[in-house]
Design an enzyme around this catalytic site. Structure first.
Site, PDB file in Angstrom:
ATOM      1  N   HIS A 114     -83.395   1.880 -13.785  1.00 28.77           N
ATOM      2  CA  HIS A 114     -84.287   1.293 -12.780  1.00 28.77           C
ATOM      3  C   HIS A 114     -84.195  -0.231 -12.749  1.00 28.77           C
ATOM      4  O   HIS A 114     -84.599  -0.854 -11.769  1.00 28.77           O
ATOM      5  CB  HIS A 114     -85.737   1.745 -13.012  1.00 28.77           C
ATOM      6  CG  HIS A 114     -86.447   1.087 -14.143  1.00 28.77           C
ATOM      7  ND1 HIS A 114     -86.607   1.681 -15.387  1.00 28.77           N
ATOM      8  CD2 HIS A 114     -87.063  -0.116 -14.242  1.00 28.77           C
ATOM      9  CE1 HIS A 114     -87.291   0.870 -16.174  1.00 28.77           C
ATOM     10  NE2 HIS A 114     -87.572  -0.226 -15.514  1.00 28.77           N
ATOM     11  N   ASP A 144     -82.807   7.558 -16.968  1.00 29.98           N
ATOM     12  CA  ASP A 144     -83.074   6.127 -16.772  1.00 29.98           C
ATOM     13  C   ASP A 144     -82.170   5.265 -17.648  1.00 29.98           C
ATOM     14  O   ASP A 144     -82.599   4.262 -18.219  1.00 29.98           O
ATOM     15  CB  ASP A 144     -84.548   5.805 -17.052  1.00 29.98           C
ATOM     16  CG  ASP A 144     -84.962   4.450 -16.481  1.00 29.98           C
ATOM     17  OD1 ASP A 144     -84.279   3.969 -15.562  1.00 29.98           O
ATOM     18  OD2 ASP A 144     -85.963   3.874 -16.962  1.00 29.98           O
ATOM     19  N   ASN A 216     -89.319  -6.234 -20.208  1.00 33.25           N
ATOM     20  CA  ASN A 216     -88.854  -5.596 -21.446  1.00 33.25           C
ATOM     21  C   ASN A 216     -87.961  -4.395 -21.170  1.00 33.25           C
ATOM     22  O   ASN A 216     -87.219  -3.943 -22.054  1.00 33.25           O
ATOM     23  CB  ASN A 216     -90.034  -5.111 -22.297  1.00 33.25           C
ATOM     24  CG  ASN A 216     -90.581  -6.170 -23.227  1.00 33.25           C
ATOM     25  OD1 ASN A 216     -91.711  -6.593 -23.101  1.00 33.25           O
ATOM     26  ND2 ASN A 216     -89.760  -6.608 -24.167  1.00 33.25           N
ATOM     27  N   SER A 217     -88.041  -3.844 -19.968  1.00 34.70           N
ATOM     28  CA  SER A 217     -87.298  -2.627 -19.641  1.00 34.70           C
ATOM     29  C   SER A 217     -85.813  -2.789 -19.930  1.00 34.70           C
ATOM     30  O   SER A 217     -85.197  -3.771 -19.512  1.00 34.70           O
ATOM     31  CB  SER A 217     -87.487  -2.271 -18.165  1.00 34.70           C
ATOM     32  OG  SER A 217     -88.799  -1.861 -17.910  1.00 34.70           O
ATOM     33  N   VAL A 274     -82.910  28.711 -12.684  1.00 36.71           N
ATOM     34  CA  VAL A 274     -84.206  29.381 -12.638  1.00 36.71           C
ATOM     35  C   VAL A 274     -85.282  28.429 -12.149  1.00 36.71           C
ATOM     36  O   VAL A 274     -85.153  27.210 -12.273  1.00 36.71           O
ATOM     37  CB  VAL A 274     -84.632  29.913 -14.036  1.00 36.71           C
ATOM     38  CG1 VAL A 274     -83.684  30.983 -14.524  1.00 36.71           C
ATOM     39  CG2 VAL A 274     -84.730  28.770 -15.052  1.00 36.71           C
ATOM     40  N   MET A 275     -86.337  28.975 -11.570  1.00 34.23           N
ATOM     41  CA  MET A 275     -87.544  28.215 -11.286  1.00 34.23           C
ATOM     42  C   MET A 275     -88.557  28.593 -12.353  1.00 34.23           C
ATOM     43  O   MET A 275     -88.777  29.783 -12.619  1.00 34.23           O
ATOM     44  CB  MET A 275     -88.105  28.514  -9.904  1.00 34.23           C
ATOM     45  CG  MET A 275     -89.460  27.854  -9.675  1.00 34.23           C
ATOM     46  SD  MET A 275     -90.149  28.236  -8.065  1.00 34.23           S
ATOM     47  CE  MET A 275     -89.110  27.172  -7.075  1.00 34.23           C
ATOM     48  N   ILE A 276     -89.137  27.610 -12.981  1.00 36.39           N
ATOM     49  CA  ILE A 276     -90.052  27.877 -14.087  1.00 36.39           C
ATOM     50  C   ILE A 276     -91.434  27.329 -13.786  1.00 36.39           C
ATOM     51  O   ILE A 276     -91.608  26.476 -12.918  1.00 36.39           O
ATOM     52  CB  ILE A 276     -89.525  27.271 -15.398  1.00 36.39           C
ATOM     53  CG1 ILE A 276     -89.339  25.755 -15.261  1.00 36.39           C
ATOM     54  CG2 ILE A 276     -88.253  27.955 -15.846  1.00 36.39           C
ATOM     55  CD1 ILE A 276     -88.947  25.060 -16.538  1.00 36.39           C
TER      56      ILE A 276
END
Length: 470
Positions: A114, A144, A216-217, A274-276
């Site tokens: 980001h 990220d 800081n990222s 799969v959908m969980i």
């Protein structure tokens, strides 16, 4: 007189003991000076710039003449547009700051995705004040993590540790550029490990109380041996500043991503298809389970690896290769770190009994929006799990698409906005929703700087609600 001397002597003894105790306590506290001296040269400042097109009022006067300065003083760029004259497009340069660190002497630098997202230009400022343009080798939004390359040699390289050895309560320190203050040092302890955040299903975050602020990222998190054990990535805040909760990406996860970015330019993850959804206490009881753990398969891609491997809707996955799935959000992380084409052993609760299934993982579909196991977890940014709407209900509501909300996590964004189980979501941010995959794609792209309109049907009535992502 004698009593006074005795009392004074006793006071001196007590004071001396107290000072000795304070000195001993101070000696037990960690000293970060050597760590900072050795590590600081390998920490860099990263600045980015990008040009965006912005529409706004035309602040030229009638007849095309510039508005006098006196009016600019009062109105600025918000001077009212004269009748019959429209707005105009203008370019605006936006800049951002972040941190990073050197992982190889020949110029590879690691930071957060980001920090460099959509950047037109990336500059890396080294400890010796040199500023060098950087090439983006690749970035992975799911974790990220981003990898940069600068044209330099013999750079100071930071030592990398093993984040799997990290323990709660350990002292850790961060070096970065909060608010542009280069090489600022903060310290604290590890508050928790393996934290799963709603919008990040693929990272077992390290939670600390190290002060982290904007800038800081992308900077390193060190253990007391001066080894990098994490990349500072996020904070939890209600004020916009540090509030005692910061999160870092484990370095083992980050390096796995960086190695793939360096070799292929992208990251390959295993795909189950799969959908969980989460397992509530009531669902656990209905499945004959003692504890509400695991990931419940709500639906399967009929051509996906799970379906081909014999998994079924209603199965509850409780372990992957012997590693416990304590909650539904753990499953994507465990599956995602396995290479496509590999076999995984899944412990599954089916009809009240535990069975073992072996599934060969596939590769993520070409579109990162696809993949049904993201159903409850990309949508975990909202905190909902969804399913298909029956044809009968579609006909009754006179709608062509939509998804039905099956479950809403307590305290989630969706719950705060008032979304309820049984609601039929038909559009999010003015974009139609027809399948769980479409919703997953839309949710991933939603901005977090404004309220989002959601249209839904509840008890046969259409209504709009607004939700705001943190």
């Amino acid at each position: 007189m004698r009593r006074s001397v005795v009392s004074y002597s006793l006071w001196l003894c007590l004071t001396a003991l107290l000072m000795l105790g304070q000195t001993a306590q101070a000696q037990n506290l960690p000293d970060f000076t050597q760590l900072v001296e050795q590590a600081a040269p390998g920490v860099v400042n990263i600045s980015t710039s990008r040009t965006v097109q912005r529409s706004g009022p035309d602040i030229r006067g009638f007849g095309g003449q510039d508005i006098p300065e006196i009016f600019r003083h009062f109105f600025g760029d918000n001077f009212p547009t004269p009748p019959g004259q429209g707005g105009r497009e203008r370019s605006e340069e936006r800049q951002s700051l972040g941190s990073g660190f050197v992982i190889s002497a020949d110029g590879y630098v690691m930071t957060n995705a980001h920090v460099v997202q959509d950047a037109d230009e990336i500059l890396v400022r080294l400890n010796d004040r040199r500023e060098l343009p950087a090439e983006l080798i690749g970035s992975d939004q799911q974790t990220d993590v981003a990898l940069l390359k600068i044209d330099a040699n013999n750079l100071p390289v930071l030592n990398l540790g093993n984040s799997d050895d990290l323990k709660v309560g350990e002292w850790v320190a961060a070096i970065g550029s909060p608010f542009g203050f280069d090489h600022s040092v903060t310290a604290g302890i590890v508050s928790a490990i393996n934290r799963t955040l709603p919008s990040d299903a693929y990272v077992p975050f390290i939670q600390t109380d190290v002060a982290i602020n904007p800038g800081n990222s992308g900077g390193p998190l060190f253990n007391l041996d001066g080894e990098v054990i994490g990349i500072n990535s996020q904070i939890f805040t209600r004020s916009g500043g540090f509030m005692g909760l910061s999160f870092a990406i484990p370095i083992n996860v980050a390096m796995n991503v960086a190695d793939q970015l360096r070799e292929d330019g992208h990251v390959n993850r295993g795909w189950l298809g799969v959908m969980i959804q989460p397992v509530s206490r009531d669902l656990a009881e209905s499945f004959g389970m003692e504890n509400a753990i695991g990931a419940l398969i709500a639906d399967l891609d009929p051509e996906g690896p799970a379906a081909e491997g014999g998994l079924q809707a209603g199965d509850v996955i409780i372990a992957v290769n012997g590693e416990e799935v304590d909650r539904s959000s753990t499953l994507p992380r465990l599956i995602g770190r396995v290479a496509p084409g590999s076999d995984v052993s899944l412990s599954v609760i089916r009809d009240g009994e535990e069975v073992e299934e072996t599934v060969e993982l596939g590769s993520w579909p070409e579109s990162e929006q696809a993949g049904a196991e993201r159903g409850a977890n990309d949508q975990a940014r909202l905190g909902v799990s969804v399913g298909e709407v029956s044809d009968e209900l579609k006909e009754r509501l006179s709608i062509d698409g939509g998804v039905e909300v099956r479950q809403v996590e307590s305290g989630s964004v969706a719950a705060e906005a008032g979304i309820m189980p049984g609601d039929i979501l038909v559009s999010v941010d003015h974009r139609s929703v027809s399948t769980a995959d479409e919703l997953a794609g839309i949710v991933e792209e939603l901005p977090s700087d404004r309220a989002i309109p959601v249209r839904l049907y509840r008890e046969g009535r259409s209504l709009f609600i607004a939700l705001r992502l943190e």
